[in-house]
Design an enzyme around this catalytic site. Structure first.
Site, PDB file in Angstrom:
ATOM      1  N   LYS A 142       0.841  -1.206   0.000  1.00  0.00           N
ATOM      2  CA  LYS A 142       0.000   0.000   0.000  1.00  0.00           C
ATOM      3  C   LYS A 142       0.873   1.252   0.000  1.00  0.00           C
ATOM      4  CE  LYS A 142      -0.307  -0.389   5.053  1.00  0.00           C
ATOM      5  NZ  LYS A 142      -1.074  -1.059   6.126  1.00  0.00           N
ATOM      6  N   TYR A 154      14.394  31.334   7.086  1.00  0.00           N
ATOM      7  CA  TYR A 154      13.160  32.043   7.433  1.00  0.00           C
ATOM      8  C   TYR A 154      12.993  32.191   8.939  1.00  0.00           C
ATOM      9  CZ  TYR A 154      11.322  31.531   2.657  1.00  0.00           C
ATOM     10  OH  TYR A 154      11.116  31.595   1.302  1.00  0.00           O
TER      11      TYR A 154
END
Ligand SMILES: *Cc1c(COP(=O)(O)O)cnc(C)c1O
Length: 377
Positions: free
Chosen positions: A47, A273
């Site tokens: 999956k 940042y």
């Protein structure tokens, strides 16, 4: 995407890439398989793009090694595998009522976990004139996620007894804490309940389907509970929840990037940042072309994560940006263009994940589709 193995460490075409080593996959498969008794079937859980690696390449390799079964979470994952040419049975662990026709059209096998999905699938099979279409019945034994309850098993069995469109190919449940030996008593109670449910269910059903309960940690920790099949995901990709006792597993995926630029930043200046890192002394800063849009989230920022450059650990400085990360390479012998390993052989995904308070499963399944997959055969 299938590409030739790379000869040079830095791929000029892809600044950042996830390398998938199919020989490690093969070795993990045989390592797990030799834990099983003769005749116990092996289901490979692929999956979420084979846990973030490369589902069709992984499935093809496992099919060539004669794996017995595959499982995916959702129908479209199974349809994609059929389109890629996979022929072995594919179980859909969490089918949605809107996808039942697609399941039959692609010869996928649903796990039925409540009466809505059971009745809806029965109607779909009837409409498509199916006879003995293989389905899997899932019971809840304590995880409290999907599954019928013990007290529903007679009603479920009776539904199967009154029709011949569907046939129960297997019955399953899922363990909640197979990796945690402190929870052994709980796991043993799940195993006991699963056996009891099976007995009650089969008495009405009139035949014995394949039984399966164990995930990777269950395979390793509860050998008496393998029944007729086991389901392995994380082990195939190279991790167990107890790496000390299972050195035989090798990570199949390595996430690599390279240094785009190196700066000298003076004491007191900041990096990135929000001025997320302020240099306590003069620093060398390396910029790498990978960020939270690639699956290395902000939780790895501020030193919680590190990457490996020329065998040295370079901590992440300040905040992770969308497309870039800054690394502290002070004192590390490196230059622009050098290869950087985010995870792989020098630092496992498990170790990187742990630093940020998460687990290998989350880190490896989250590497975004922007990162090319390079398959090593
Ligand atoms: C994901 C999943 C597995 C695989 O578990 P691993 O711990 O990765 O081996 C097995 N069974 C079910 C029902 C699952 O959802």
């Amino acid at each position: 995407m299938l590409l030739k193995p790379m000869l040079q460490p830095m791929n000029k075409q892809f600044p950042t890439f996830l390398e998938i080593d199919l020989s490690a996959l093969e070795s993990n498969f045989f390592h797990l398989k030799q834990k099983l008794s003769e005749g116990t079937k092996f289901l490979a859980v692929i999956k979420a793009f084979a846990y973030g690696s490369a589902a069709s390449a992984v499935a093809k390799k496992l099919e060539s090694l004669e794996v017995d079964y595959f499982a995916v979470a959702y129908t479209q994952e199974g349809v994609a595998l059929r389109t890629a040419g996979i022929r072995k049975p594919i179980m859909v662990l969490h089918p949605q009522p809107t996808c039942l026709d697609d399941i039959i059209d692609s010869c996928l096998e649903p796990c039925l976990y409540n009466f809505d999905i059971l009745n809806a699938f029965l109607i779909a099979a009837k409409n498509k004139q199916q006879h003995h279409y293989p389905v899997h019945v899932k019971f809840n034994t304590g995880l409290n996620r999907l599954g019928f309850q013990h007290d529903q098993c007679l009603t479920v069995a009776n539904v199967f007894g009154t029709q011949d469109h569907l046939r129960v190919a297997s019955i399953l449940s899922h363990l909640a804490a197979s990796e945690d030996l402190q929870e052994k008593e709980f796991t043993l109670s799940q195993i006991g309940l699963f056996e009891k449910i099976n007995q009650d269910f089969c008495e009405i059903l009139g035949y014995q389907p394949v039984r399966h309960l164990c995930n990777t940690s269950g395979i390793l920790n509860y050998p008496h509970a393998h029944f007729e099949m086991v389901r392995s995901g994380i082990g195939l990709y190279g991790f167990s929840n107890d790496p000390i006792n299972h050195p035989g597993l090798k990570p199949i995926a390595s996430l690599k990037t390279h240094i785009s630029q190196i700066h000298s930043v003076a004491k007191g200046d900041s990096v990135g940042y929000n001025r997320g890192y302020v240099c306590p002394e003069d620093k060398s800063v390396a910029v790498v072309p990978i960020g939270h849009a690639d699956g290395i989230g902000r939780q790895y920022g501020k030193g919680k994560g590190q990457m490996i450059i020329n065998e040295k650990a370079a901590p992440i400085m300040g905040n992770v940006c969308m497309d870039m990360i800054m690394l502290d390479v002070t004192g590390i012998d490196c230059k622009e263009g050098d290869t950087v390993e985010v995870f792989g052989q020098s630092q496992t995904a498990e170790k990187l994940a742990e630093g940020a308070g998460t687990i290998s499963y989350e880190l490896i399944t989250g590497i975004s589709s922007r990162v090319p997959r390079v398959i090593l055969h």
